[in-house]
Design a protein around this motif. Sequence first.
Motif, PDB file in Angstrom:
ATOM      1  N   ILE A 365      39.553  30.431  44.145  1.00  0.00           N
ATOM      2  CA  ILE A 365      39.697  30.311  42.691  1.00  0.00           C
ATOM      3  C   ILE A 365      38.528  30.969  41.980  1.00  0.00           C
ATOM      4  O   ILE A 365      38.708  31.710  41.002  1.00  0.00           O
ATOM      5  CB  ILE A 365      39.815  28.831  42.278  1.00  0.00           C
ATOM      6  N   ALA A 366      37.305  30.714  42.468  1.00  0.00           N
ATOM      7  CA  ALA A 366      36.114  31.302  41.836  1.00  0.00           C
ATOM      8  C   ALA A 366      36.161  32.822  41.905  1.00  0.00           C
ATOM      9  O   ALA A 366      35.818  33.515  40.938  1.00  0.00           O
ATOM     10  CB  ALA A 366      34.853  30.766  42.509  1.00  0.00           C
ATOM     11  N   ALA A 367      36.599  33.358  43.045  1.00  0.00           N
ATOM     12  CA  ALA A 367      36.701  34.814  43.176  1.00  0.00           C
ATOM     13  C   ALA A 367      37.737  35.377  42.211  1.00  0.00           C
ATOM     14  O   ALA A 367      37.536  36.455  41.613  1.00  0.00           O
ATOM     15  CB  ALA A 367      37.050  35.178  44.614  1.00  0.00           C
ATOM     16  N   ALA A 368      38.839  34.665  42.031  1.00  0.00           N
ATOM     17  CA  ALA A 368      39.876  35.121  41.107  1.00  0.00           C
ATOM     18  C   ALA A 368      39.380  35.088  39.668  1.00  0.00           C
ATOM     19  O   ALA A 368      39.687  35.993  38.878  1.00  0.00           O
ATOM     20  CB  ALA A 368      41.118  34.251  41.254  1.00  0.00           C
ATOM     21  N   ILE A 369      38.618  34.069  39.312  1.00  0.00           N
ATOM     22  CA  ILE A 369      38.019  34.029  37.969  1.00  0.00           C
ATOM     23  C   ILE A 369      37.168  35.264  37.756  1.00  0.00           C
ATOM     24  O   ILE A 369      37.226  35.924  36.705  1.00  0.00           O
ATOM     25  CB  ILE A 369      37.172  32.753  37.786  1.00  0.00           C
ATOM     26  N   GLY A 370      36.371  35.602  38.777  1.00  0.00           N
ATOM     27  CA  GLY A 370      35.514  36.775  38.668  1.00  0.00           C
ATOM     28  C   GLY A 370      36.293  38.062  38.499  1.00  0.00           C
ATOM     29  O   GLY A 370      35.937  38.913  37.681  1.00  0.00           O
ATOM     30  N   ARG A 371      37.391  38.206  39.254  1.00  0.00           N
ATOM     31  CA  ARG A 371      38.186  39.434  39.151  1.00  0.00           C
ATOM     32  C   ARG A 371      38.761  39.598  37.759  1.00  0.00           C
ATOM     33  O   ARG A 371      38.773  40.696  37.198  1.00  0.00           O
ATOM     34  CB  ARG A 371      39.325  39.408  40.177  1.00  0.00           C
ATOM     35  N   VAL A 372      39.256  38.507  37.187  1.00  0.00           N
ATOM     36  CA  VAL A 372      39.868  38.594  35.867  1.00  0.00           C
ATOM     37  C   VAL A 372      38.813  38.684  34.770  1.00  0.00           C
ATOM     38  O   VAL A 372      38.895  39.522  33.865  1.00  0.00           O
ATOM     39  CB  VAL A 372      40.799  37.382  35.619  1.00  0.00           C
ATOM     40  N   ALA A 373      37.800  37.826  34.844  1.00  0.00           N
ATOM     41  CA  ALA A 373      36.798  37.760  33.778  1.00  0.00           C
ATOM     42  C   ALA A 373      35.917  38.993  33.727  1.00  0.00           C
ATOM     43  O   ALA A 373      35.498  39.422  32.645  1.00  0.00           O
ATOM     44  CB  ALA A 373      35.939  36.511  33.964  1.00  0.00           C
ATOM     45  N   LEU A 374      35.629  39.562  34.883  1.00  0.00           N
ATOM     46  CA  LEU A 374      34.714  40.701  34.930  1.00  0.00           C
ATOM     47  C   LEU A 374      35.450  42.027  35.094  1.00  0.00           C
ATOM     48  O   LEU A 374      34.824  43.061  35.290  1.00  0.00           O
ATOM     49  CB  LEU A 374      33.719  40.508  36.082  1.00  0.00           C
ATOM     50  N   GLU A 375      36.770  41.959  35.006  1.00  0.00           N
ATOM     51  CA  GLU A 375      37.606  43.151  35.177  1.00  0.00           C
ATOM     52  C   GLU A 375      37.367  44.152  34.056  1.00  0.00           C
ATOM     53  O   GLU A 375      37.380  43.799  32.874  1.00  0.00           O
ATOM     54  CB  GLU A 375      39.081  42.744  35.200  1.00  0.00           C
ATOM     55  N   ASP A 376      37.132  45.429  34.429  1.00  0.00           N
ATOM     56  CA  ASP A 376      36.945  46.470  33.416  1.00  0.00           C
ATOM     57  C   ASP A 376      38.221  46.698  32.609  1.00  0.00           C
ATOM     58  O   ASP A 376      38.172  47.176  31.472  1.00  0.00           O
ATOM     59  CB  ASP A 376      36.522  47.789  34.084  1.00  0.00           C
ATOM     60  N   GLU A 377      39.360  46.373  33.213  1.00  0.00           N
ATOM     61  CA  GLU A 377      40.642  46.581  32.544  1.00  0.00           C
ATOM     62  C   GLU A 377      41.113  45.306  31.856  1.00  0.00           C
ATOM     63  O   GLU A 377      42.308  45.000  31.841  1.00  0.00           O
ATOM     64  CB  GLU A 377      41.678  47.049  33.569  1.00  0.00           C
ATOM     65  N   GLY A 378      40.193  44.561  31.285  1.00  0.00           N
ATOM     66  CA  GLY A 378      40.546  43.298  30.647  1.00  0.00           C
ATOM     67  C   GLY A 378      41.591  43.457  29.558  1.00  0.00           C
ATOM     68  O   GLY A 378      42.499  42.629  29.423  1.00  0.00           O
ATOM     69  N   HIS A 379      41.496  44.529  28.769  1.00  0.00           N
ATOM     70  CA  HIS A 379      42.462  44.754  27.693  1.00  0.00           C
ATOM     71  C   HIS A 379      43.855  44.985  28.276  1.00  0.00           C
ATOM     72  O   HIS A 379      44.853  44.470  27.747  1.00  0.00           O
ATOM     73  CB  HIS A 379      42.049  45.949  26.849  1.00  0.00           C
ATOM     74  N   ALA A 380      43.931  45.705  29.393  1.00  0.00           N
ATOM     75  CA  ALA A 380      45.225  45.963  30.023  1.00  0.00           C
ATOM     76  C   ALA A 380      45.846  44.665  30.531  1.00  0.00           C
ATOM     77  O   ALA A 380      47.063  44.471  30.438  1.00  0.00           O
ATOM     78  CB  ALA A 380      45.056  46.964  31.167  1.00  0.00           C
ATOM     79  N   LEU A 381      45.024  43.769  31.073  1.00  0.00           N
ATOM     80  CA  LEU A 381      45.534  42.476  31.537  1.00  0.00           C
ATOM     81  C   LEU A 381      46.132  41.691  30.378  1.00  0.00           C
ATOM     82  O   LEU A 381      47.186  41.062  30.507  1.00  0.00           O
ATOM     83  CB  LEU A 381      44.418  41.666  32.186  1.00  0.00           C
ATOM     84  N   ARG A 382      45.455  41.725  29.238  1.00  0.00           N
ATOM     85  CA  ARG A 382      45.934  40.987  28.066  1.00  0.00           C
ATOM     86  C   ARG A 382      47.261  41.574  27.580  1.00  0.00           C
ATOM     87  O   ARG A 382      48.192  40.839  27.230  1.00  0.00           O
ATOM     88  CB  ARG A 382      44.881  41.007  26.959  1.00  0.00           C
ATOM     89  N   MET A 383      47.363  42.881  27.542  1.00  0.00           N
ATOM     90  CA  MET A 383      48.591  43.517  27.097  1.00  0.00           C
ATOM     91  C   MET A 383      49.743  43.236  28.065  1.00  0.00           C
ATOM     92  O   MET A 383      50.888  43.013  27.647  1.00  0.00           O
ATOM     93  CB  MET A 383      48.389  45.036  26.979  1.00  0.00           C
ATOM     94  N   GLN A 384      49.433  43.222  29.363  1.00  0.00           N
ATOM     95  CA  GLN A 384      50.476  42.967  30.350  1.00  0.00           C
ATOM     96  C   GLN A 384      50.942  41.513  30.293  1.00  0.00           C
ATOM     97  O   GLN A 384      52.138  41.229  30.469  1.00  0.00           O
ATOM     98  CB  GLN A 384      49.964  43.292  31.755  1.00  0.00           C
ATOM     99  N   ALA A 385      50.022  40.593  30.041  1.00  0.00           N
ATOM    100  CA  ALA A 385      50.400  39.183  29.902  1.00  0.00           C
ATOM    101  C   ALA A 385      51.398  39.013  28.768  1.00  0.00           C
ATOM    102  O   ALA A 385      52.422  38.335  28.901  1.00  0.00           O
ATOM    103  CB  ALA A 385      49.160  38.326  29.665  1.00  0.00           C
ATOM    104  N   ARG A 386      51.105  39.644  27.650  1.00  0.00           N
ATOM    105  CA  ARG A 386      52.022  39.580  26.510  1.00  0.00           C
ATOM    106  C   ARG A 386      53.362  40.238  26.842  1.00  0.00           C
ATOM    107  O   ARG A 386      54.430  39.728  26.480  1.00  0.00           O
ATOM    108  CB  ARG A 386      51.358  40.284  25.316  1.00  0.00           C
TER     109      ARG A 386
END
Length: 434
Positions: A365-386
């Motif tokens: 879980i901690a590693a997954a938090i890091g992948r999402v929170a520190l991901e350079d493509e954070g904006h892309a993740l947000r757009m894909q979630a929507r």
Amino acid sequence: MKIAMLTNAYPYYPGEQFIEDEIAFWANNPAASVTLLPTVATGKPRSLPDGVSVDLGMASGTRVGRFWFIWVALFSTIFRRELIHLWRSRRVGAYTALRALLHTSKVLEQARCLEQYAKANGKIDVAYCYWNEAQSYAALLAKARGSVRKVVSRAHGFDLYEMRRKHEYMPLKRQFIHAYDRIFALSDEGRAYLEDTYGAPSENIKISSLGVPLTSTLSRPSPAGSLHVVSVSFCVPVKRLDRIIDALSLFSHQHAQIKTTWTHIGTGPLFDEVRELARVRLAHISNLSFEFLGDMPNQVVKTYYLNTPVDLFMNTSESEGMGVSIMEAMSAGVPALAPDVGGVSSLVSNECGALLSPSPSTQEIAAAIGRVALEDEGHALRMQARKVIEERFNSARTYRDFVAEVLALGANAEAGQTGGLPPKGRSDHADART
């Protein structure tokens, strides 16, 4: 068309907040005349759209009446069949026998209430049961006695998965599972569980996901160097909130440069225990803060995402139907982290957050938090979630289609009924007479 919508408490509190989004689609369909029949009605009800009424007949039982139906249940064919099932499955015991008796008495009493409602208001075209539980079994009995034409039911999580029940016992379901005109599962996984565990006929099961409205705008991210994590759930063991606590502790120690805030929304039996656990395990971590906001109205939660920077939604549940709280976060563009249980995999993926293993470790879980929170493509993740919500879980489509299908079943009701109660033994009609 007369629709009797059977709920646990809605429009009364607590819970069933997700009906708030669905009910508007019933109210806006001119072919439907909807009456809500809750079994619990205390306090002040939530407001309802025009055209939706409430009948409290199923919530007005007396103590004397309940004792009477317990007595009647003792001699019921339904109770006898359930004891036979428990004996053959080697699960008979004091607890399971008592649960079988109480559930049988509840079904008989609620069936009687539905018969009385139909006698006063006319035959029910469709009994729509929000939960695949005692109320829906009562509706099937009322159908067998001529008070209801069609019975449909949703199946979510607590009313579906045996592992979520004490002693993993789901009273009466196997007796009634063949009699529905339609069961609406939330996912392919839910459909398979109904078929494999209870023997539900595959032709009577349809997939119909819940849905959420699309937010007008998207949630904004936290400033650089900060991370805001949100969880929304009832505080009960199945939600495994201790895993969120342990994972955030590990993540914060691994990333001392990140100022992390965790917000939990929701109450429940373990609320004080979870809050104390968080205080003991997290309060000493200098770069981590937390808050427990308690219960919040559904609309307030949706607004929270738009008014507060949120970077990640966390769910660590042991069992989940679909996860409407996850949908609401993703609708606002918040990436989600959740385990691969129930129908979650059709909602969450690594493209819009992180899909965990069914029983993730603290390290995972901690590693997954890091992948999402520190991901350079954070904006892309947000757009894909929507985008996931727009394409597959938009309530404007899911609830519109669901209402249309239920009404289509009702329109064909006079052509002949399908399904029926198991034919073995004598009828339980006499069992419910008072």
